[in-house]
Scaffold this active site. Structure first.
Site, PDB file in Angstrom:
ATOM      1  N   GLY A   1       3.128  -1.126   4.527  1.00 14.16           N
ATOM      2  CA  GLY A   1       3.234   0.283   4.186  1.00 14.16           C
ATOM      3  C   GLY A   1       4.381   0.765   3.768  1.00 14.16           C
ATOM      4  O   GLY A   1       4.882   0.546   2.884  1.00 14.16           O
ATOM      5  N   GLY A   2       4.911   1.603   4.780  1.00 12.88           N
ATOM      6  CA  GLY A   2       6.177   2.111   4.512  1.00 12.88           C
ATOM      7  C   GLY A   2       7.418   1.423   3.765  1.00 12.88           C
ATOM      8  O   GLY A   2       7.799   1.750   2.970  1.00 12.88           O
TER       9      GLY A   2
ATOM     10  N   GLU B   1      -6.844   4.648   8.219  1.00  9.69           N
ATOM     11  CA  GLU B   1      -6.487   6.158   7.973  1.00  9.69           C
ATOM     12  C   GLU B   1      -7.858   6.609   7.230  1.00  9.69           C
ATOM     13  O   GLU B   1      -8.141   7.926   7.223  1.00  9.69           O
ATOM     14  CB  GLU B   1      -5.540   6.265   6.940  1.00  9.69           C
ATOM     15  CG  GLU B   1      -3.921   6.097   7.400  1.00  9.69           C
ATOM     16  CD  GLU B   1      -2.791   5.779   6.758  1.00  9.69           C
ATOM     17  OE1 GLU B   1      -1.968   5.336   7.112  1.00  9.69           O
ATOM     18  OE2 GLU B   1      -3.055   5.700   5.564  1.00  9.69           O
TER      19      GLU B   1
ATOM     20  N   GLU C   1      -5.250  -5.025  10.806  1.00 17.52           N
ATOM     21  CA  GLU C   1      -3.959  -3.947  11.209  1.00 17.52           C
ATOM     22  C   GLU C   1      -4.388  -3.314  12.157  1.00 17.52           C
ATOM     23  O   GLU C   1      -5.187  -2.122  12.402  1.00 17.52           O
ATOM     24  CB  GLU C   1      -4.019  -2.902   9.961  1.00 17.52           C
ATOM     25  CG  GLU C   1      -5.343  -2.568   9.472  1.00 17.52           C
ATOM     26  CD  GLU C   1      -5.395  -1.062   8.624  1.00 17.52           C
ATOM     27  OE1 GLU C   1      -4.581  -0.727   8.091  1.00 17.52           O
ATOM     28  OE2 GLU C   1      -6.277  -0.367   8.941  1.00 17.52           O
TER      29      GLU C   1
ATOM     30  N   GLY D   1       3.004   2.246  11.257  1.00 20.13           N
ATOM     31  CA  GLY D   1       3.914   3.441  11.291  1.00 20.13           C
ATOM     32  C   GLY D   1       4.482   3.535  12.515  1.00 20.13           C
ATOM     33  O   GLY D   1       5.283   4.766  12.699  1.00 20.13           O
TER      34      GLY D   1
ATOM     35  N   HIS E   1      -9.489   1.186   5.480  1.00 22.31           N
ATOM     36  CA  HIS E   1      -8.074   1.484   6.095  1.00 22.31           C
ATOM     37  C   HIS E   1      -8.196   2.205   7.163  1.00 22.31           C
ATOM     38  O   HIS E   1      -9.120   3.083   7.123  1.00 22.31           O
ATOM     39  CB  HIS E   1      -7.009   1.837   4.783  1.00 22.31           C
ATOM     40  CG  HIS E   1      -5.752   1.677   5.481  1.00 22.31           C
ATOM     41  ND1 HIS E   1      -5.289   2.955   6.486  1.00 22.31           N
ATOM     42  CD2 HIS E   1      -4.866   0.925   5.324  1.00 22.31           C
ATOM     43  CE1 HIS E   1      -3.902   2.654   6.697  1.00 22.31           C
ATOM     44  NE2 HIS E   1      -3.454   1.265   5.954  1.00 22.31           N
TER      45      HIS E   1
ATOM     46  N   SER F   1       3.747  -2.273  10.661  1.00 20.59           N
ATOM     47  CA  SER F   1       5.011  -2.129  10.967  1.00 20.59           C
ATOM     48  C   SER F   1       5.832  -3.633  10.426  1.00 20.59           C
ATOM     49  O   SER F   1       6.524  -3.971  11.071  1.00 20.59           O
ATOM     50  CB  SER F   1       5.462  -1.817  12.199  1.00 20.59           C
ATOM     51  OG  SER F   1       5.035  -0.670  12.596  1.00 20.59           O
TER      52      SER F   1
ATOM     53  N   ASN G   1       0.910  -0.990   0.080  1.00 18.49           N
ATOM     54  CA  ASN G   1      -0.048   0.176   0.060  1.00 18.49           C
ATOM     55  C   ASN G   1       0.781   1.346  -0.011  1.00 18.49           C
ATOM     56  O   ASN G   1       1.519   1.515   1.162  1.00 18.49           O
ATOM     57  CB  ASN G   1      -1.013   0.125   1.201  1.00 18.49           C
ATOM     58  CG  ASN G   1      -1.659   1.400   1.512  1.00 18.49           C
ATOM     59  OD1 ASN G   1      -1.932   2.076   0.210  1.00 18.49           O
ATOM     60  ND2 ASN G   1      -2.100   1.241   2.304  1.00 18.49           N
ATOM     61  N   TRP G   2       0.873   1.863  -1.215  1.00 21.89           N
ATOM     62  CA  TRP G   2       1.856   2.865  -1.144  1.00 21.89           C
ATOM     63  C   TRP G   2       1.375   4.350  -0.537  1.00 21.89           C
ATOM     64  O   TRP G   2       2.142   5.251  -0.400  1.00 21.89           O
ATOM     65  CB  TRP G   2       2.266   3.383  -2.772  1.00 21.89           C
ATOM     66  CG  TRP G   2       2.916   2.280  -3.385  1.00 21.89           C
ATOM     67  CD1 TRP G   2       3.491   0.928  -2.827  1.00 21.89           C
ATOM     68  CD2 TRP G   2       3.287   2.049  -4.981  1.00 21.89           C
ATOM     69  NE1 TRP G   2       3.988   0.232  -4.014  1.00 21.89           N
ATOM     70  CE2 TRP G   2       3.903   1.048  -4.947  1.00 21.89           C
ATOM     71  CE3 TRP G   2       3.007   3.125  -5.959  1.00 21.89           C
ATOM     72  CZ2 TRP G   2       4.423   0.554  -6.294  1.00 21.89           C
ATOM     73  CZ3 TRP G   2       3.477   2.463  -7.308  1.00 21.89           C
ATOM     74  CH2 TRP G   2       4.007   1.433  -7.525  1.00 21.89           C
ATOM     75  N   LYS G   3       0.028   4.168  -0.462  1.00 27.32           N
ATOM     76  CA  LYS G   3      -0.594   5.579   0.425  1.00 27.32           C
ATOM     77  C   LYS G   3      -0.323   6.689  -0.607  1.00 27.32           C
ATOM     78  O   LYS G   3      -0.496   6.465  -1.860  1.00 27.32           O
ATOM     79  CB  LYS G   3      -0.018   5.772   1.827  1.00 27.32           C
ATOM     80  CG  LYS G   3      -0.285   4.415   2.685  1.00 27.32           C
ATOM     81  CD  LYS G   3      -0.163   4.680   3.994  1.00 27.32           C
ATOM     82  CE  LYS G   3      -0.108   3.290   4.741  1.00 27.32           C
ATOM     83  NZ  LYS G   3      -0.028   3.701   6.443  1.00 27.32           N
TER      84      LYS G   3
END
Length: 262
Positions: free
Chosen positions: A241-242, A106, A174, A180, A104, A220, A12-14
């Site tokens: 994610g990141g 967010e 999640e 994060g 998600h 994470s 997921n590149w957001k």
């Protein structure tokens, strides 16, 4: 007969990477995996760029016959009409999207998406032949107040209302407190909740659906911890994610079977 679930590693590149950067990233990831001798098909790889990168990623994957799936980070609950800024599942299907992330944390936090909105989006995705990646998870406050699986299980029950037993879905657990933060859940914590979520699927859609549905862990995720999660019987992959924005790190996560021998 036991059902074999193909592991799914989803990136997921957001809100990162414009369409040109997306092209470069997909090429580099493909090269990195091939250089490392990764066997396509042993793990399904799915990429979730921003809306603006979907057409570029689709074109590259198709032209170069790259063995990645792709999907969108959100979908409208509506099929068409006066909904400025929203994107229909019909449009995503035209771009060969296989998946769409729904619910998600967010989106829930920053866009006030309720469980009911998430359920409507799940239905919209399925109407257009998209497999929803249904995200559920608890905050640190939820965890302390209700325990590990109560909130994610309740979120999933609402999301599955009206879903047919033969629908293709993916569930992503999640924990909001882990996203994060650099502090992932332990494999044992992830397994406890994923087992409970599989029980929700069984109770809602039936045992066959529960046996074939892939449940991912997200929060994470890194090359250093992915193998531990993947050893758990009810964890079938990861929503990354990141780390999915770093070619070498993401390639190592995808190759967890090789570099750790799971």
């Amino acid at each position: 007969m036991a059902v074999t679930r193909t592991p799914l590693i989803a990136g997921n590149w957001k809100m990162n990477l414009d369409h040109q950067q997306a092209i470069a990233f997909v090429q580099k990831l493909d090269w990195a995996l091939k250089d490392a001798g990764h066997e396509a098909g042993s793990v399904e790889v799915a990429l979730f760029p921003p809306f603006t990168g979907l057409r570029s990623v689709q074109t590259l994957i198709s032209a170069d016959k790259i063995a990645f799936a792709h999907g969108a980070q959100d979908v409208s609950a509506h099929d068409s009409g006066p909904y400025t800024g929203e994107v229909s599942g019909a449009f995503l299907k035209k771009l060969d999207c296989a998946y769409v992330i729904i619910g998600h944390s967010e989106r829930r936090q920053h866009h006030a998406e309720t469980d009911e909105i998430v359920g409507a989006k799940v239905s919209a995705a399925l109407r257009h032949g998209l497999a929803p990646v249904i995200c559920v998870g608890e905050t640190a406050e939820d965890l302390e107040k209700h325990g590990a699986s109560a909130v994610p299980a309740a979120q999933l029950r609402t999301a599955l209302a009206g879903v047919s037993a033969d629908a293709e879905i993916v569930v992503a657990y999640e924990p909001v407190w882990a996203i994060g933060s650099g502090q992932a859940a332990t494999p044992e914590q992830a397994q406890e909740v994923c087992r409970a979520l599989r029980g929700v699927i069984a109770g809602t859609l039936g045992e066959d659906a529960a046996a074939r549905t892939r449940i991912l862990y997200g929060g994470s995720v890194a090359a250093a911890n992915i193998a531990g999660f993947m050893r758990e019987p009810d964890v079938d992959g990861a929503l990354v994610g990141g780390a999915s924005l770093k070619v070498d790190e993401f390639a190592a996560i995808i190759r967890y079977q090789k570099h750790v021998g799971v």
